[in-house]
Motif scaffolding. Structure first.
Motif, PDB file in Angstrom:
ATOM      1  N   GLY A  11       0.793  -1.227   0.000  1.00 51.66           N
ATOM      2  CA  GLY A  11       0.000   0.000   0.000  1.00 51.66           C
ATOM      3  C   GLY A  11       0.821   1.271   0.000  1.00 51.66           C
ATOM      4  O   GLY A  11       0.412   2.285  -0.552  1.00 51.66           O
ATOM      5  N   GLY A  12       2.008   1.250   0.615  1.00 47.76           N
ATOM      6  CA  GLY A  12       2.800   2.464   0.734  1.00 47.76           C
ATOM      7  C   GLY A  12       3.544   2.807  -0.542  1.00 47.76           C
ATOM      8  O   GLY A  12       4.018   1.937  -1.259  1.00 47.76           O
ATOM      9  N   SER A  13       3.627   4.109  -0.827  1.00 45.87           N
ATOM     10  CA  SER A  13       4.404   4.597  -1.973  1.00 45.87           C
ATOM     11  C   SER A  13       4.717   6.061  -1.726  1.00 45.87           C
ATOM     12  O   SER A  13       3.809   6.862  -1.494  1.00 45.87           O
ATOM     13  N   LYS A  14       5.995   6.410  -1.763  1.00 46.09           N
ATOM     14  CA  LYS A  14       6.404   7.765  -1.406  1.00 46.09           C
ATOM     15  C   LYS A  14       6.336   8.734  -2.592  1.00 46.09           C
ATOM     16  O   LYS A  14       5.771   9.816  -2.502  1.00 46.09           O
ATOM     17  N   ARG A  15       6.941   8.351  -3.722  1.00 45.68           N
ATOM     18  CA  ARG A  15       7.069   9.290  -4.836  1.00 45.68           C
ATOM     19  C   ARG A  15       5.754   9.488  -5.589  1.00 45.68           C
ATOM     20  O   ARG A  15       5.441  10.589  -6.034  1.00 45.68           O
ATOM     21  N   ILE A  16       4.977   8.412  -5.756  1.00 43.55           N
ATOM     22  CA  ILE A  16       3.678   8.499  -6.411  1.00 43.55           C
ATOM     23  C   ILE A  16       2.651   7.866  -5.469  1.00 43.55           C
ATOM     24  O   ILE A  16       2.592   6.630  -5.376  1.00 43.55           O
ATOM     25  N   PRO A  17       1.867   8.667  -4.748  1.00 42.27           N
ATOM     26  CA  PRO A  17       0.905   8.110  -3.789  1.00 42.27           C
ATOM     27  C   PRO A  17      -0.049   7.105  -4.428  1.00 42.27           C
ATOM     28  O   PRO A  17      -0.538   7.320  -5.530  1.00 42.27           O
ATOM     29  N   ARG A  18      -0.250   5.979  -3.737  1.00 44.07           N
ATOM     30  CA  ARG A  18      -1.148   4.910  -4.188  1.00 44.07           C
ATOM     31  C   ARG A  18      -0.769   4.438  -5.596  1.00 44.07           C
ATOM     32  O   ARG A  18      -1.620   4.073  -6.424  1.00 44.07           O
ATOM     33  N   LYS A  19       0.518   4.397  -5.839  1.00 42.34           N
ATOM     34  CA  LYS A  19       1.058   4.093  -7.169  1.00 42.34           C
ATOM     35  C   LYS A  19       0.537   2.786  -7.746  1.00 42.34           C
ATOM     36  O   LYS A  19       0.227   2.708  -8.944  1.00 42.34           O
ATOM     37  N   ASP A 211       8.836   6.133 -12.139  1.00 41.71           N
ATOM     38  CA  ASP A 211       9.289   6.521 -10.804  1.00 41.71           C
ATOM     39  C   ASP A 211       8.858   7.929 -10.410  1.00 41.71           C
ATOM     40  O   ASP A 211       9.104   8.356  -9.286  1.00 41.71           O
ATOM     41  N   SER A 212       8.240   8.656 -11.340  1.00 42.15           N
ATOM     42  CA  SER A 212       7.834  10.034 -11.063  1.00 42.15           C
ATOM     43  C   SER A 212       6.560  10.339 -11.853  1.00 42.15           C
ATOM     44  O   SER A 212       6.203   9.609 -12.786  1.00 42.15           O
ATOM     45  N   PRO A 213       5.857  11.410 -11.505  1.00 39.99           N
ATOM     46  CA  PRO A 213       4.666  11.803 -12.281  1.00 39.99           C
ATOM     47  C   PRO A 213       4.983  12.033 -13.761  1.00 39.99           C
ATOM     48  O   PRO A 213       4.158  11.731 -14.631  1.00 39.99           O
ATOM     49  N   GLU A 214       6.174  12.546 -14.047  1.00 39.09           N
ATOM     50  CA  GLU A 214       6.567  12.756 -15.445  1.00 39.09           C
ATOM     51  C   GLU A 214       6.719  11.422 -16.169  1.00 39.09           C
ATOM     52  O   GLU A 214       6.289  11.279 -17.323  1.00 39.09           O
ATOM     53  N   ASP A 215       7.337  10.451 -15.497  1.00 36.29           N
ATOM     54  CA  ASP A 215       7.468   9.103 -16.065  1.00 36.29           C
ATOM     55  C   ASP A 215       6.086   8.539 -16.394  1.00 36.29           C
ATOM     56  O   ASP A 215       5.898   7.873 -17.417  1.00 36.29           O
ATOM     57  N   TRP A 216       5.144   8.778 -15.496  1.00 41.76           N
ATOM     58  CA  TRP A 216       3.783   8.240 -15.662  1.00 41.76           C
ATOM     59  C   TRP A 216       3.151   8.780 -16.948  1.00 41.76           C
ATOM     60  O   TRP A 216       2.593   8.021 -17.743  1.00 41.76           O
ATOM     61  N   LYS A 217       3.275  10.091 -17.159  1.00 45.07           N
ATOM     62  CA  LYS A 217       2.695  10.712 -18.354  1.00 45.07           C
ATOM     63  C   LYS A 217       3.339  10.169 -19.627  1.00 45.07           C
ATOM     64  O   LYS A 217       2.648   9.879 -20.610  1.00 45.07           O
TER      65      LYS A 217
END
Length: 230
Positions: A11-19, A211-217
């Motif tokens: 459940g835990g995720s620091k860089r992307i919450p609820r990743k 690993d980051s919001p930018e990576d996600w996009k």
């Protein structure tokens, strides 16, 4: 021959919450590796190892089993993937279930395909490997790596300065998607980097670290491009 698919999704995720359950193009990202595992037709059981009730619910909806919750000890930031897999296999043993092979697929690996899972399993069996890992070639030869020290740019291996890039041996890195392994070898060695490790190669279009919001996009754009057939 029993084969287990294990998807570790705490459940835990620091860089992307609820990743692990964040919507990826409208669906929880966890649902993508579950779908690929189901489509492969390889597995006797597909399970998600989690400490989180919401993740467990989404896993069930997506077609995976959650026969038990992960321990608190293996749900913190310091537990390794190997720790989680050892716990899962031990709990299955306690339930009277043994598996000959297993595959650990990461929950944030939407680019995993059933074809690559089948290819890895074929190599694992035909070459009698301990584990098979999908890898990516470095986009630029690591033999010509640079570093900066006190403002000065230098080559890490200056002996390669005049060697053409195409003449340097190809090097690879872990794609971070999955590990297909022989259970007895893993239980004996307690690591996913085993004595006899095999590999299959991926194209850069079929993998992306998130690993980051930018990576996600960027991953969503890449996935959309693949699905469009362009």
């Amino acid at each position: 021959m029993k084969i287990l698919c294990i998807i570790p999704a705490r459940g835990g995720s620091k860089r992307i919450p609820r990743k692990n359950i964040k919507p990826f193009l409208g669906k929880p990202i966890l649902s993508y590796p579950i779908s690929a595992a189901k489509k492969s037709g390889i597995f006797s059981e597909i399970m998600v190892s989690t400490d989180d009730d919401e993740i467990a619910e989404i896993a069930n909806i997506s077609g995976a089993e959650v026969p038990f919750l992960r321990s608190i000890k293996n749900a913190d930031d310091f537990a390794t993937t190997a720790d989680v897999l050892l716990e899962v296999l031990k709990k299955y043993q306690d339930l009277g279930q043994e598996f000959e092979f297993a595959c650990c697929i990461y929950p944030t690996a939407p680019f995993v395909t059933s074809e690559k899972l089948k290819e890895a399993f074929s190599v694992l069996k035909s070459q009698c490997k301990d584990v098979v890992i999908p890898v990516l070639p470095y986009e630029h030869p690591i033999q010509r790596a640079l570093f900066i020290e006190k403002g000065r740019l230098s080559m890490l291996h200056p002996e390669n300065t005049s060697i053409r890039s195409q003449d340097l041996p190809r090097r690879y890195h872990d794609s971070g998607q999955f590990y297909f392994f022989k259970v007895s070898s893993f239980l004996a060695q307690k690591t996913l980097w085993m004595k006899d490790t095999g590999a299959i190669t991926l194209s850069h279009l079929l993998a992306h670290d998130i690993d980051s919001p930018e990576d996600w996009k960027i991953a969503e754009m890449k996935y959309t491009l693949i699905q469009s057939g362009q």
